[in-house]
Scaffold this motif. Sequence first.
Motif, mmCIF file in Angstrom:
data_model
loop_
_atom_site.group_PDB
_atom_site.id
_atom_site.type_symbol
_atom_site.label_atom_id
_atom_site.label_comp_id
_atom_site.label_asym_id
_atom_site.label_seq_id
_atom_site.Cartn_x
_atom_site.Cartn_y
_atom_site.Cartn_z
ATOM 1 N N ILE A 124 0.714 -1.113 0.030
ATOM 2 C CA ILE A 124 0.212 -0.069 -0.038
ATOM 3 C C ILE A 124 0.778 1.297 0.057
ATOM 4 O O ILE A 124 0.553 2.300 -0.713
ATOM 5 N N ALA A 125 1.879 1.197 0.826
ATOM 6 C CA ALA A 125 2.938 2.461 0.821
ATOM 7 C C ALA A 125 3.394 2.647 -0.580
ATOM 8 O O ALA A 125 3.720 3.779 -0.862
ATOM 9 N N SER A 126 3.967 1.481 -1.138
ATOM 10 C CA SER A 126 4.569 1.888 -2.392
ATOM 11 C C SER A 126 3.621 2.390 -3.558
ATOM 12 O O SER A 126 3.846 3.148 -4.098
ATOM 13 N N TYR A 127 2.267 1.847 -3.495
ATOM 14 C CA TYR A 127 1.568 2.195 -4.357
ATOM 15 C C TYR A 127 0.984 3.785 -4.194
ATOM 16 O O TYR A 127 0.946 4.403 -5.253
ATOM 17 N N MET A 128 0.813 3.830 -2.801
ATOM 18 C CA MET A 128 0.507 5.455 -2.688
ATOM 19 C C MET A 128 1.544 6.412 -2.910
ATOM 20 O O MET A 128 1.169 7.620 -3.429
ATOM 21 N N ILE A 129 2.699 6.162 -2.743
ATOM 22 C CA ILE A 129 3.914 7.080 -3.036
ATOM 23 C C ILE A 129 4.136 7.003 -4.428
ATOM 24 O O ILE A 129 4.396 8.263 -4.952
ATOM 25 N N HIS A 130 3.676 6.058 -5.454
ATOM 26 C CA HIS A 130 4.145 5.965 -6.750
ATOM 27 C C HIS A 130 2.992 6.374 -7.585
ATOM 28 O O HIS A 130 3.230 6.320 -8.792
ATOM 29 N N ARG A 131 1.724 6.570 -6.997
ATOM 30 C CA ARG A 131 0.468 6.534 -7.872
ATOM 31 C C ARG A 131 0.627 7.957 -8.829
ATOM 32 O O ARG A 131 -0.115 7.672 -9.713
ATOM 33 N N HIS A 132 1.092 8.881 -8.231
ATOM 34 C CA HIS A 132 1.074 10.301 -8.995
ATOM 35 C C HIS A 132 2.225 10.615 -9.606
ATOM 36 O O HIS A 132 2.676 11.588 -10.276
ATOM 37 N N ARG A 133 3.454 9.561 -9.518
ATOM 38 C CA ARG A 133 4.660 10.095 -10.044
ATOM 39 C C ARG A 133 4.826 9.980 -11.340
ATOM 40 O O ARG A 133 4.284 8.731 -11.951
ATOM 41 N N GLN A 134 5.498 10.768 -12.300
ATOM 42 C CA GLN A 134 5.409 10.830 -13.663
ATOM 43 C C GLN A 134 7.099 10.846 -13.993
ATOM 44 O O GLN A 134 7.681 11.129 -12.880
ATOM 45 N N ILE A 135 7.450 10.443 -15.109
ATOM 46 C CA ILE A 135 8.677 10.096 -15.618
ATOM 47 C C ILE A 135 9.093 11.563 -15.773
ATOM 48 O O ILE A 135 8.721 12.187 -16.964
ATOM 49 N N GLU A 136 9.706 12.426 -14.781
ATOM 50 C CA GLU A 136 10.223 13.938 -14.934
ATOM 51 C C GLU A 136 11.901 13.977 -15.053
ATOM 52 O O GLU A 136 12.298 14.905 -15.011
ATOM 53 N N ILE A 137 12.377 12.878 -15.203
ATOM 54 C CA ILE A 137 13.900 12.790 -15.353
ATOM 55 C C ILE A 137 14.716 12.840 -16.447
ATOM 56 O O ILE A 137 15.982 12.716 -16.728
ATOM 57 N N GLY A 138 13.791 12.920 -17.719
ATOM 58 C CA GLY A 138 14.565 12.657 -19.001
ATOM 59 C C GLY A 138 14.734 11.662 -19.468
ATOM 60 O O GLY A 138 14.714 11.457 -20.818
#
Length: 218
Positions: free
Chosen positions: A196-210
């Motif tokens: 659950i923690a991993s899902y919640m942390i990553h659910r809105h992360r976008q690839i922003e590092i090129g």
Amino acid sequence: LIGLCSWYMGCLDAFPLYTKSLTSAVISVVGDGGAQFHEERKRAGAIGSHASITNFTYNRRRGVTNFVDSALICGPMLHYGYGWLESVIPVVNPCCSSSAICKWSASHAAAAHVLIDDFIFDAVFIAIMFISTGIGEGYRMNQILSHCKKDYFPAVKAMWKASFLLMPLEFCLFRFLPLSLRVLGMNMIEIIWDAIASYMIHRHRQIEIGKEPNLVSM
């Protein structure tokens, strides 16, 4: 199985910190893998496709980052944190007599451990995971802070909701397991917590590092 248990207990006696940290790291990777598979299924369902355990795309860099976070940060914090809780609110032998009051005192101490672990330790761990996994996955600090601002409190609330369901089992672990086995016991049931923690942390992360993170097909 008996030999494996004896070997593990020997490792706990000889190298308690390293054994608990490595155990936490392995279980964290399992939980994160479950979260990644759930995310893949959601993405596949959104486009009318299908994901299975044999063909989903596993983010290896994310898995390694979770492993390192648990091995170097969360695992040691659990080791020392549970030891500190036992020293200030002892569950084992809370008083010298065998009266009913003392038995209730042990139960009260175990309940206090559960509440502190679920509502204080977990909130700290979530904050650390946002930062450590963000750095490990290549995000810049301003991006990590933006992720925290957006998702930290929803993640903590989700973990608290999950903790309510797990509290009876957690109470039994704190009440009846010796201190040396509490990290292992909590890690076993916190496969759910890690997912659950991993899902919640990553659910809105976008690839922003090129570039895409390091991915490998399973």
